[in-house]
Write a protein that holds these residues in place. Structure first.
Motif, PDB file in Angstrom:
ATOM      1  N   THR A  84     -12.164  -9.616  16.626  1.00 30.91           N
ATOM      2  CA  THR A  84     -11.903 -10.339  17.871  1.00 30.91           C
ATOM      3  C   THR A  84     -11.121 -11.620  17.590  1.00 30.91           C
ATOM      4  OG1 THR A  84     -13.974  -9.482  18.783  1.00 30.91           O
ATOM      5  CG2 THR A  84     -12.958 -11.377  19.902  1.00 30.91           C
ATOM      6  N   GLY A  85     -10.018 -11.793  18.306  1.00 32.39           N
ATOM      7  CA  GLY A  85      -9.235 -13.002  18.184  1.00 32.39           C
ATOM      8  C   GLY A  85      -8.378 -13.086  16.948  1.00 32.39           C
ATOM      9  N   VAL A  86      -8.273 -12.024  16.168  1.00 31.73           N
ATOM     10  CA  VAL A  86      -7.480 -12.015  14.936  1.00 31.73           C
ATOM     11  C   VAL A  86      -6.313 -11.068  15.131  1.00 31.73           C
ATOM     12  CG1 VAL A  86      -7.456 -11.547  12.467  1.00 31.73           C
ATOM     13  CG2 VAL A  86      -9.489 -12.543  13.525  1.00 31.73           C
ATOM     14  N   SER A  87      -5.109 -11.609  15.111  1.00 31.00           N
ATOM     15  CA  SER A  87      -3.890 -10.817  15.263  1.00 31.00           C
ATOM     16  C   SER A  87      -3.117 -10.791  13.947  1.00 31.00           C
ATOM     17  CB  SER A  87      -3.017 -11.409  16.382  1.00 31.00           C
ATOM     18  OG  SER A  87      -2.626 -12.735  16.059  1.00 31.00           O
ATOM     19  N   GLY A  88      -2.044 -10.030  13.967  1.00 26.13           N
ATOM     20  CA  GLY A  88      -1.243  -9.941  12.761  1.00 26.13           C
ATOM     21  C   GLY A  88      -0.626 -11.271  12.359  1.00 26.13           C
ATOM     22  N   SER A  89      -0.233 -12.091  13.330  1.00 27.09           N
ATOM     23  CA  SER A  89       0.345 -13.406  12.998  1.00 27.09           C
ATOM     24  C   SER A  89      -0.681 -14.310  12.338  1.00 27.09           C
ATOM     25  CB  SER A  89       0.891 -14.054  14.267  1.00 27.09           C
ATOM     26  OG  SER A  89      -0.151 -14.214  15.234  1.00 27.09           O
ATOM     27  N   GLU A  90      -1.949 -14.223  12.743  1.00 21.39           N
ATOM     28  CA  GLU A  90      -2.989 -15.014  12.102  1.00 21.39           C
ATOM     29  C   GLU A  90      -3.293 -14.511  10.704  1.00 21.39           C
ATOM     30  OE1 GLU A  90      -6.342 -15.083  14.617  1.00 21.39           O
ATOM     31  OE2 GLU A  90      -5.365 -16.217  16.217  1.00 21.39           O
ATOM     32  N   LEU A  91      -3.135 -13.205  10.488  1.00 19.74           N
ATOM     33  CA  LEU A  91      -3.374 -12.678   9.143  1.00 19.74           C
ATOM     34  C   LEU A  91      -2.302 -13.122   8.151  1.00 19.74           C
ATOM     35  CD1 LEU A  91      -4.534  -8.995   9.780  1.00 19.74           C
ATOM     36  CD2 LEU A  91      -5.922 -11.007   9.259  1.00 19.74           C
ATOM     37  N   ARG A  92      -1.146 -13.537   8.639  1.00 18.23           N
ATOM     38  CA  ARG A  92      -0.081 -13.962   7.722  1.00 18.23           C
ATOM     39  C   ARG A  92      -0.531 -15.141   6.858  1.00 18.23           C
ATOM     40  NH1 ARG A  92       5.231 -13.229   7.030  1.00 18.23           N
ATOM     41  NH2 ARG A  92       5.267 -11.723   8.728  1.00 18.23           N
ATOM     42  N   ASP A  93      -1.351 -16.024   7.418  1.00 20.47           N
ATOM     43  CA  ASP A  93      -1.861 -17.155   6.641  1.00 20.47           C
ATOM     44  C   ASP A  93      -3.009 -16.765   5.737  1.00 20.47           C
ATOM     45  OD1 ASP A  93      -0.029 -18.770   7.933  1.00 20.47           O
ATOM     46  OD2 ASP A  93      -1.423 -19.279   9.555  1.00 20.47           O
ATOM     47  N   ARG A  94      -3.574 -15.586   5.922  1.00 22.79           N
ATOM     48  CA  ARG A  94      -4.726 -15.160   5.128  1.00 22.79           C
ATOM     49  C   ARG A  94      -4.383 -14.131   4.069  1.00 22.79           C
ATOM     50  NH1 ARG A  94      -9.610 -14.221   9.521  1.00 22.79           N
ATOM     51  NH2 ARG A  94      -9.255 -16.102  10.809  1.00 22.79           N
ATOM     52  N   VAL A  95      -3.198 -13.538   4.138  1.00 21.83           N
ATOM     53  CA  VAL A  95      -2.834 -12.461   3.217  1.00 21.83           C
ATOM     54  C   VAL A  95      -1.643 -12.903   2.385  1.00 21.83           C
ATOM     55  CG1 VAL A  95      -2.046 -10.074   3.014  1.00 21.83           C
ATOM     56  CG2 VAL A  95      -3.714 -10.701   4.783  1.00 21.83           C
ATOM     57  N   SER A  96      -1.701 -12.620   1.101  1.00 22.40           N
ATOM     58  CA  SER A  96      -0.587 -12.891   0.187  1.00 22.40           C
ATOM     59  C   SER A  96      -0.462 -11.729  -0.783  1.00 22.40           C
ATOM     60  CB  SER A  96      -0.805 -14.201  -0.577  1.00 22.40           C
ATOM     61  OG  SER A  96      -1.966 -14.124  -1.390  1.00 22.40           O
ATOM     62  N   ALA A  97       0.730 -11.586  -1.355  1.00 23.32           N
ATOM     63  CA  ALA A  97       0.991 -10.494  -2.306  1.00 23.32           C
ATOM     64  C   ALA A  97       1.882 -11.020  -3.415  1.00 23.32           C
ATOM     65  CB  ALA A  97       1.647  -9.312  -1.605  1.00 23.32           C
ATOM     66  N   LYS A  98       1.642 -10.530  -4.616  1.00 23.35           N
ATOM     67  CA  LYS A  98       2.478 -10.895  -5.753  1.00 23.35           C
ATOM     68  C   LYS A  98       2.553  -9.715  -6.707  1.00 23.35           C
ATOM     69  CE  LYS A  98      -1.229 -12.917  -8.556  1.00 23.35           C
ATOM     70  NZ  LYS A  98      -1.651 -14.108  -9.321  1.00 23.35           N
ATOM     71  N   ALA A  99       3.667  -9.665  -7.448  1.00 20.17           N
ATOM     72  CA  ALA A  99       3.892  -8.590  -8.410  1.00 20.17           C
ATOM     73  C   ALA A  99       3.299  -8.973  -9.753  1.00 20.17           C
ATOM     74  CB  ALA A  99       5.388  -8.309  -8.543  1.00 20.17           C
ATOM     75  N   ALA A 100       2.516  -8.080 -10.331  1.00 16.48           N
ATOM     76  CA  ALA A 100       1.912  -8.287 -11.642  1.00 16.48           C
ATOM     77  C   ALA A 100       2.576  -7.361 -12.654  1.00 16.48           C
ATOM     78  CB  ALA A 100       0.405  -8.048 -11.580  1.00 16.48           C
ATOM     79  N   ASP A 101       2.201  -7.503 -13.896  1.00 17.75           N
ATOM     80  CA  ASP A 101       2.749  -6.649 -14.951  1.00 17.75           C
ATOM     81  C   ASP A 101       2.304  -5.206 -14.746  1.00 17.75           C
ATOM     82  OD1 ASP A 101       3.870  -8.883 -16.050  1.00 17.75           O
ATOM     83  OD2 ASP A 101       2.217  -9.256 -17.445  1.00 17.75           O
ATOM     84  N   GLY A 102       3.166  -4.282 -15.166  1.00 21.22           N
ATOM     85  CA  GLY A 102       2.827  -2.860 -15.063  1.00 21.22           C
ATOM     86  C   GLY A 102       3.092  -2.275 -13.703  1.00 21.22           C
ATOM     87  N   ASN A 103       4.066  -2.812 -12.958  1.00 22.45           N
ATOM     88  CA  ASN A 103       4.410  -2.302 -11.632  1.00 22.45           C
ATOM     89  C   ASN A 103       3.199  -2.270 -10.701  1.00 22.45           C
ATOM     90  OD1 ASN A 103       6.943  -1.966 -12.655  1.00 22.45           O
ATOM     91  ND2 ASN A 103       6.843   0.263 -12.802  1.00 22.45           N
ATOM     92  N   ILE A 104       2.466  -3.372 -10.669  1.00 23.18           N
ATOM     93  CA  ILE A 104       1.269  -3.486  -9.828  1.00 23.18           C
ATOM     94  C   ILE A 104       1.492  -4.600  -8.813  1.00 23.18           C
ATOM     95  CG2 ILE A 104      -1.187  -4.075  -9.784  1.00 23.18           C
ATOM     96  CD1 ILE A 104      -1.466  -2.774 -12.497  1.00 23.18           C
ATOM     97  N   ILE A 105       1.194  -4.298  -7.564  1.00 26.70           N
ATOM     98  CA  ILE A 105       1.250  -5.286  -6.489  1.00 26.70           C
ATOM     99  C   ILE A 105      -0.182  -5.684  -6.160  1.00 26.70           C
ATOM    100  CG2 ILE A 105       1.977  -5.768  -4.137  1.00 26.70           C
ATOM    101  CD1 ILE A 105       4.287  -5.392  -6.011  1.00 26.70           C
ATOM    102  N   LYS A 106      -0.497  -6.984  -6.298  1.00 25.96           N
ATOM    103  CA  LYS A 106      -1.828  -7.498  -5.968  1.00 25.96           C
ATOM    104  C   LYS A 106      -1.780  -8.089  -4.566  1.00 25.96           C
ATOM    105  CE  LYS A 106      -3.905  -8.386 -10.460  1.00 25.96           C
ATOM    106  NZ  LYS A 106      -5.052  -7.524 -10.173  1.00 25.96           N
TER     107      LYS A 106
END
Length: 465
Positions: A84-106
């Motif tokens: 409730t009350g959580v949209s995709g735009s609000e998730l942008r501040d809560r979700v992050s992604a980065k590339a790690a070694d071995g072709n892995i996305i965290k």
């Protein structure tokens, strides 16, 4: 502005003389950090890993991290979670992604509870794999697909040609015919295997097989900044601001510290310097009001930016300085007269020195006494904010006593002008300094040699000898 170099000894002096104030300021900073933690609820962060099989370049991995945090993926994740009350735009501040070694996305997700953080990371990872796989399948190069289809047709045409050649070959059982048919069959088999490997090794097919490497781990601790971190940061910040404030105040101080500067501000002659025993306590004014008690509790009733008092000699050596001042004062005056000893309010060192000077002037065993030696002295306190000196009556002159580094040039100029308004000539200046007294012997001391313990206020007088 003071040009004194800020050294480690200055920092140490602040810690030593203002430790109570610094401790209270640090506690206030910790309370501010605690209050800030109440405004920001605790957050928990965990990560889910996505494996990208095949050969990927660094820029391709960067593109995948951008896709993982794109609005399309986050909107789908928000719709699936149904919070409730959580949209995709609000998730942008809560979700992050980065590339790690071995072709892995965290893919990391942050939420207010460990369970929600775990669900958020897992859901975003699943939506990312789904969306990225569809993108890879939809964006397959059409030219490459057409070429692959043309290649299939050519291979089929070649197979038919091989069949025709095999049928047209000598059906006999000669060695040459058998060998020709065998080579044609081997060529057909090789073409079919090559086509199968080409289809299996297609880049789109290989890169579309992304895998989520298990569910995200449930976090066991808060994500920074935690409440304790905010409290420690607040305490350190306020502590450093207090120290910097002390250094800035000392740097911007306009208090006069040298005798020539003091003499120039009062437009008079320096008669000498005297010592006041008592060390740090000599800087503490005696005041019983609640505000003064709070200042004493915080340790701000004494100056911190003065050097550590040096160790003084015995009392006889200190009395010699007072006698020399009295002798110079006699030389300044054409005839003995009554003088006001002007002391700025709040200058405890100067007040004690003035009391001792009055005592020495009244007890000087000079042969020239019998009302023909030292002048009669009366101590008066003068406010530096609104200086007011008693009008000329029985006294006809003023002797200013103050400690070095206690007043600015403007304040001393105001005292000099107040003396001039009351028709008192400033006949001389005495600068007092605090010293640490050595243990004294009580034997062989006459009572009149003892330094007065209390100031006698406006009625302190010294008789002529």
């Amino acid at each position: 502005m003071s040009d004194d170099t800020i050294r480690l000894v200055t920092i140490g002096r602040i810690f030593r003389r203002r430790w109570r104030l610094l401790a209270i300021v640090a506690v206030v900073g910790a309370l501010v950090g605690y209050g800030a933690s109440l405004l920001f609820p605790p957050r928990y962060t965990t990560s889910a890993s996505v494996l990208l099989p095949g050969a990927w370049e660094s820029r391709e991995l960067l593109t995948q991290t951008e896709i993982a945090t794109s609005s399309v993926v986050l909107d789908r994740a928000a719709a699936t979670l149904g919070w409730t009350g959580v949209s995709g735009s609000e998730l942008r501040d809560r979700v992050s992604a980065k590339a790690a070694d071995g072709n892995i996305i965290k893919i990391s997700g942050t939420a207010d509870t460990p369970e929600r953080a775990q669900r958020l990371s897992d859901r975003v990872a699943q939506e990312f794999v789904t969306f990225a796989t569809r993108i890879v399948g939809d964006t397959t190069d059409s030219d490459a697909a057409a070429e692959l289809e043309a290649l299939r047709k050519k291979v089929a045409q070649t197979n038919r040609g091989i069949t025709d050649l095999a049928n047209a070959a000598d059906p006999g059982q000669t060695v040459e015919s058998v060998q020709a048919r065998t080579e044609l069959e081997q060529l057909r088999t090789a073409l079919q295997e090559a086509m199968e490997k080409l289809e299996e090794a297609g880049p789109a097919t290989n890169k579309a097989n992304m895998v989520v490497m298990g569910p995200a781990a449930r976090p066991t601790g808060e994500a920074p900044p935690t409440r304790m971190q905010l409290m420690v940061a607040g305490a350190l910040l306020f502590f450093l601001l207090a120290v910097i404030g002390h250094l800035t105040a000392a740097r911007m101080s306009r208090r006069l510290r040298t005798e020539p500067e003091i003499a120039a501000a009062l437009r008079s002659t320096l008669l000498g310097t005297v010592d006041v025993p008592g060390g740090r306590l000599a800087h503490r004014p005696e005041d019983g009001r609640p505000r003064a008690w709070i200042r004493r509790l915080l340790g701000v009733d004494t100056r911190w930016d003065i050097p550590t008092p040096r160790t003084s000699g015995d009392e006889a050596g200190r009395r010699i300085r007072y006698r020399r001042v009295c002798a110079r004062l006699r030389e300044q005056l054409p005839a003995p007269r009554r003088l006001l000893v002007v002391v700025p309010d709040g200058d405890e060192i100067a007040r004690r020195a003035a009391v001792q000077l009055v005592a020495e002037a009244g007890s000087d065993p000079s042969p020239s006494s019998s009302n023909g030696g030292d002048p009669m002295l009366r101590v008066v306190g003068v406010s530096v904010s609104r200086p007011l000196v008693p009008d000329r009556d029985t006294e006809s002159g003023a002797l200013v006593v103050l400690s070095a580094g206690s007043r600015t040039a403007g304040e001393l100029t105001g005292i000099a002008e107040a003396c001039a308004d009351a028709r008192h000539e400033v006949v001389g200046i005495v600068v007092a300094g605090a010293v640490r007294a050595r243990p004294t012997r009580s034997a062989g001391r006459s009572p009149h040699h003892a330094t007065p313990a209390l100031a006698v206020g406006d009625d302190a007088r010294g008789g002529s000898v």
